[in-house]
Design a protein around this motif. Sequence first.
Motif, PDB file in Angstrom:
ATOM      1  N   ARG A  90      -9.046   3.597  -0.802  1.00 56.55           N
ATOM      2  CA  ARG A  90      -9.961   2.569   0.014  1.00 56.55           C
ATOM      3  C   ARG A  90     -10.969   3.353   1.294  1.00 56.55           C
ATOM      4  O   ARG A  90     -12.022   2.982   1.575  1.00 56.55           O
ATOM      5  N   ASP A 139       0.832  -1.261   0.050  1.00 59.02           N
ATOM      6  CA  ASP A 139       0.090  -0.093   0.014  1.00 59.02           C
ATOM      7  C   ASP A 139       0.856   1.303   0.089  1.00 59.02           C
ATOM      8  O   ASP A 139       1.773   1.190   0.631  1.00 59.02           O
ATOM      9  N   THR A 140       0.419   2.072  -0.576  1.00 61.51           N
ATOM     10  CA  THR A 140       0.827   3.753  -0.568  1.00 61.51           C
ATOM     11  C   THR A 140      -0.096   4.552  -0.014  1.00 61.51           C
ATOM     12  O   THR A 140      -1.453   4.104   0.264  1.00 61.51           O
ATOM     13  N   GLU A 170      -1.645   6.705  -1.263  1.00 63.80           N
ATOM     14  CA  GLU A 170      -2.624   6.936  -2.221  1.00 63.80           C
ATOM     15  C   GLU A 170      -3.412   5.570  -2.376  1.00 63.80           C
ATOM     16  O   GLU A 170      -4.916   6.035  -2.593  1.00 63.80           O
ATOM     17  N   THR A 171      -3.237   4.660  -2.490  1.00 61.87           N
ATOM     18  CA  THR A 171      -4.063   3.160  -2.543  1.00 61.87           C
ATOM     19  C   THR A 171      -4.840   3.064  -1.216  1.00 61.87           C
ATOM     20  O   THR A 171      -5.992   2.890  -1.413  1.00 61.87           O
TER      21      THR A 171
END
Length: 191
Positions: A170, A162-163, A165-166
């Motif tokens: 969510r 995960d970043t 942004e990701t």
Amino acid sequence: MAKSRVGILISGRGSNMASLVEASRAPDSGYDVVLVASDKHEAPGLAWAAEQGVPTFAMSPRGIPKPEYEAAIDAALRDAGVEAIALAGYMRLLSDDFVAKWRGRILNIHPSLLPKYKGLDTHARAIAAGDAMAGCSVHVVTEELDGGEVLGQAQVPILPGDTAETLGARVIVEEHKLYPRMLDQWLSMRR
């Protein structure tokens, strides 16, 4: 029973504002959005709200002393008959004086599981800390930054790779579900 009159403050695209407006149209909703206000005339959320028939107000704080700027926002909210304020991506810190005038009548959605990660860069901070879960919180606004009573939270797992942004993409999906539900519940308890 009369619906509560809500004003929403935004600074950008207004995705949480849009979820609140859309939820307010449900037959069982306990609130109406009577004003969307922004500190940026070009905020995309203002155009969306206007297209939906929601009254809007915009005023840039540039070159204006904070007390004068907040007095104008306060006047716009009161002129619209606002009874409660929902902060939805409003990126300005409210003064203690403004919060005191609206004490107990301002909610915010924050992209972390409070009391963890108050302030900015919440997703990057959760990832850096090695947390298994992130999420969002709806809380009552007080003079303490992100420090008021938490009314509800939604958790989102932090996935390998995960970043900010990701993870943020969510979390915002959960924000759009949580905020309308918590606003409606909070307002119903106040009636």
